[in-house]
Design an enzyme around this catalytic site. Structure first.
Site, PDB file in Angstrom:
ATOM      1  N   GLY A  70       0.224  -9.789  -4.505  1.00  0.00           N
ATOM      2  CA  GLY A  70      -0.024  -8.711  -3.530  1.00  0.00           C
ATOM      3  C   GLY A  70       1.204  -7.728  -3.799  1.00  0.00           C
ATOM      4  O   GLY A  70       2.247  -8.230  -4.194  1.00  0.00           O
ATOM      5  N   GLY A 126       3.421  -4.341  -1.548  1.00  0.00           N
ATOM      6  CA  GLY A 126       3.508  -3.670  -0.059  1.00  0.00           C
ATOM      7  C   GLY A 126       4.901  -2.724  -0.156  1.00  0.00           C
ATOM      8  O   GLY A 126       5.431  -2.609  -1.321  1.00  0.00           O
ATOM      9  N   GLY A 127       5.193  -2.154   0.856  1.00  0.00           N
ATOM     10  CA  GLY A 127       5.906  -1.172   0.959  1.00  0.00           C
ATOM     11  C   GLY A 127       7.268  -1.556   0.818  1.00  0.00           C
ATOM     12  O   GLY A 127       8.299  -0.978   0.288  1.00  0.00           O
ATOM     13  N   GLY A 136       8.165  -4.844  -0.992  1.00  0.00           N
ATOM     14  CA  GLY A 136       8.261  -5.669  -1.810  1.00  0.00           C
ATOM     15  C   GLY A 136       6.871  -6.111  -2.496  1.00  0.00           C
ATOM     16  O   GLY A 136       5.897  -6.019  -2.055  1.00  0.00           O
ATOM     17  N   VAL A 177       4.609  -9.893  -3.821  1.00  0.00           N
ATOM     18  CA  VAL A 177       4.476 -11.282  -3.561  1.00  0.00           C
ATOM     19  C   VAL A 177       4.118 -11.881  -4.705  1.00  0.00           C
ATOM     20  O   VAL A 177       2.999 -11.337  -5.279  1.00  0.00           O
ATOM     21  CB  VAL A 177       3.702 -11.249  -2.045  1.00  0.00           C
ATOM     22  CG1 VAL A 177       3.403 -12.924  -1.662  1.00  0.00           C
ATOM     23  CG2 VAL A 177       4.108 -10.469  -0.919  1.00  0.00           C
ATOM     24  N   LYS A 206       8.237 -13.652  -1.958  1.00  0.00           N
ATOM     25  CA  LYS A 206       8.370 -12.242  -1.707  1.00  0.00           C
ATOM     26  C   LYS A 206       9.501 -11.724  -2.011  1.00  0.00           C
ATOM     27  O   LYS A 206      10.635 -11.947  -1.267  1.00  0.00           O
ATOM     28  CB  LYS A 206       8.054 -11.725  -0.107  1.00  0.00           C
ATOM     29  CG  LYS A 206       8.126 -10.387  -0.109  1.00  0.00           C
ATOM     30  CD  LYS A 206       7.514 -10.059   1.347  1.00  0.00           C
ATOM     31  CE  LYS A 206       7.197  -8.718   1.584  1.00  0.00           C
ATOM     32  NZ  LYS A 206       6.690  -8.111   2.882  1.00  0.00           N
ATOM     33  N   ASP A 215       5.230  -3.384  12.461  1.00  0.00           N
ATOM     34  CA  ASP A 215       4.193  -3.081  11.336  1.00  0.00           C
ATOM     35  C   ASP A 215       2.790  -3.997  11.400  1.00  0.00           C
ATOM     36  O   ASP A 215       2.515  -4.602  10.476  1.00  0.00           O
ATOM     37  CB  ASP A 215       4.873  -3.320  10.003  1.00  0.00           C
ATOM     38  CG  ASP A 215       4.147  -2.570   8.952  1.00  0.00           C
ATOM     39  OD1 ASP A 215       3.507  -1.393   9.489  1.00  0.00           O
ATOM     40  OD2 ASP A 215       4.391  -2.921   7.784  1.00  0.00           O
TER      41      ASP A 215
END
Length: 468
Positions: free
Chosen positions: A29, A31-32, A34, A36, A49, A160
């Protein structure tokens, strides 16, 4: 080599080894903040992460943030295993020349969640999970957020919260994740920031317009999540265009069609009660005026009161006996196969430097044998017995002891925020000894959704209160 060293720091060399140097094949995965990666250490799968370079996050603030978050221990919050903060030297090209440069690596390690994230289950129209599972996710998310806001001396604001950050284990138990960049504040008061960051659609209006941050920020995000679970990504905005009652009726009718024929009349009534309660809570959470939104602590208490009401309905129902005896319990609160006294909270008459004990009575309400298992903070409380077998229609007592405490809790805050869980499950008559109860028994039962759980908040009562 141990995964986690002193103070929970992890060697970068080891993380590179278990993620194949953070290869794309191991990535699960992004995200904004980092990427994973999946790593395996000593047979255990963990989530690694690796954070991107973050503006405004200096060395001290990163370390302080981690050390604040490492103390979080709740069944509905992803467990932080450790971190890596390492400086590497590498050669880079600068103005046509090869020069040595410093590169900072920041990595956080969490328990791996096999069920993925909640957003994978939410479509335009609804959630593809059944209602008992949806309710379990809603209730668990509320309890996890309440722990962040209220369990420690200083509240932790997530800032978040969204379906992508609600992770699910193999039993669909929800756990709030992505805490590495949350904000730990000195009080529950409203704060102001000049930098607006977050996920569109989950940020409250006071933050978008003026940069105000408070506990009600996360409450707004929670409301959006609940509404998207129940009405879908496209259906959710209708709550702003329709009258409150009309929206609740629209969504409830949609779920009624899905529930039709899947459960008895009594279970159907209970499902509808929970549906409407969750919708009502969610709509209050997304109010424009943050002062009119409920606190997450109020939400948890409201759901607890709802469950108490449901228990009364089940006990007074002509069908309650059959419901209690069912092997396939669709969610922990659908019935109680084991009655626990006291029913609301576990109280200790606190005295400093003295062991304090209290007693629970367990009653098997069924005509079948039941295994029970006690779960609480075992470094803080002793239970005797902590597990056992109960014959049909029998009683048993459990002694719970709080060892002597050196520090006296503040007189104005004796609520310790610990929980006492009593798990129970039907077992065959062949099981007769307490020693036959193992962790595997309850893990398998959780997978099959046949475990009943009674939760009791633990409360300290000052000895002086008895003389008032």
């Amino acid at each position: 080599m141990s995964l986690v060293g002193k103070d929970m720091d992890i060697e970068l060399e080891l993380l590179e080894k278990i993620t194949n140097k953070f290869s794309e094949d191991q990535k699960v995965g992004s995200g904004g903040y980092g990427d994973v990666y999946r790593g395996v250490y000593n047979g255990e799968v963990i989530a690694v992460k690796k954070l991107h370079p973050l503006q405004g996050l200096d060395d001290k603030s990163f370390e302080r943030e981690f050390r604040n978050l490492r103390g979080i221990d709740h069944e509905n919050v992803v467990r932080l295993l450790g971190y890596c903060y390492a400086l590497k030297m590498k050669f880079v090209t600068h103005n046509g020349e090869l020069v040595r440069a410093k590169e900072m690596e920041r990595v956080l390690c969490f328990e791996y969640m096999q069920g993925g994230s909640l957003d994978k289950h939410i479509s335009d129209e609804s959630c593809d999970l059944d209602w008992p599972t949806c309710y379990k996710i809603i209730k668990g998310t509320c309890e996890g957020l309440n722990h962040l806001h209220n369990a420690r001396g200083k509240p932790i604001f997530h800032l978040d919260l969204k379906p992508a950050n609600i992770l699910l284990d193999q039993n669909k138990t929800p756990k709030i994740g992505d805490l590495g960049l949350s904000r730990l504040v000195t009080s529950s008061d409203t704060h102001k920031t000049e930098t607006i960051t977050g996920t569109q659609g989950y940020m409250p209006p006071e933050y978008m317009k003026e940069g105000f941050i408070s506990m009600k920020f996360d409450v707004f995000s929670l409301g959006v999540i609940i509404l998207k679970i129940m009405a879908g990504n496209i259906g959710y905005p209708r709550c702003y265009n329709l009258p409150h009652e009309e929206f609740v009726e629209l969504v409830t009718n949609s779920w009624k069609e899905r529930l039709q024929g899947r459960s008895g009349s009594s279970s159907q009534e209970i499902n509808i009660l929970r549906l409407k309660a969750c919708l009502d809570i969610a709509l209050r959470c997304v109010r424009d005026d943050r002062k009119k939104r409920p606190s997450v602590n109020d939400i948890v208490k409201e759901l607890e009161q709802l469950e108490s009401k449901i228990k009364e309905i089940l006990l007074s129902s002509d069908q309650s006996k059959n419901l209690i005896g069912q092997q396939q319990i669709r969610s922990p609160a659908d019935s109680n196969i084991l009655a626990v006294d006291p029913t609301l909270e576990l109280r200790f008459a606190f005295e400093p430097k003295k062991d304090i004990s209290c007693c629970l009575q367990l009653t098997n309400l069924t005509e079948a044998s039941i295994a029970f298992n006690i779960k609480t903070n075992r470094t803080k409380y002793y239970t005797e017995p902590s597990k056992g077998i109960m014959p049909p229609c029998s009683k048993r007592y459990v002694l719970v002891t709080l060892p002597a405490q050196e520090e006296v809790p503040p007189s104005n805050d004796m609520q310790c925020h610990d929980m006492f869980l009593v798990q129970s499950v039907h077992v065959s008559k062949e099981l007769t000894s307490d020693d036959e109860i193992t962790g595997d028994l309850f893990e398998e039962a959780m997978t099959e959704k046949v475990v009943d759980v009674v939760k009791l908040p633990i409360v300290y009562v000052a000895r002086a209160q008895f003389t008032q």
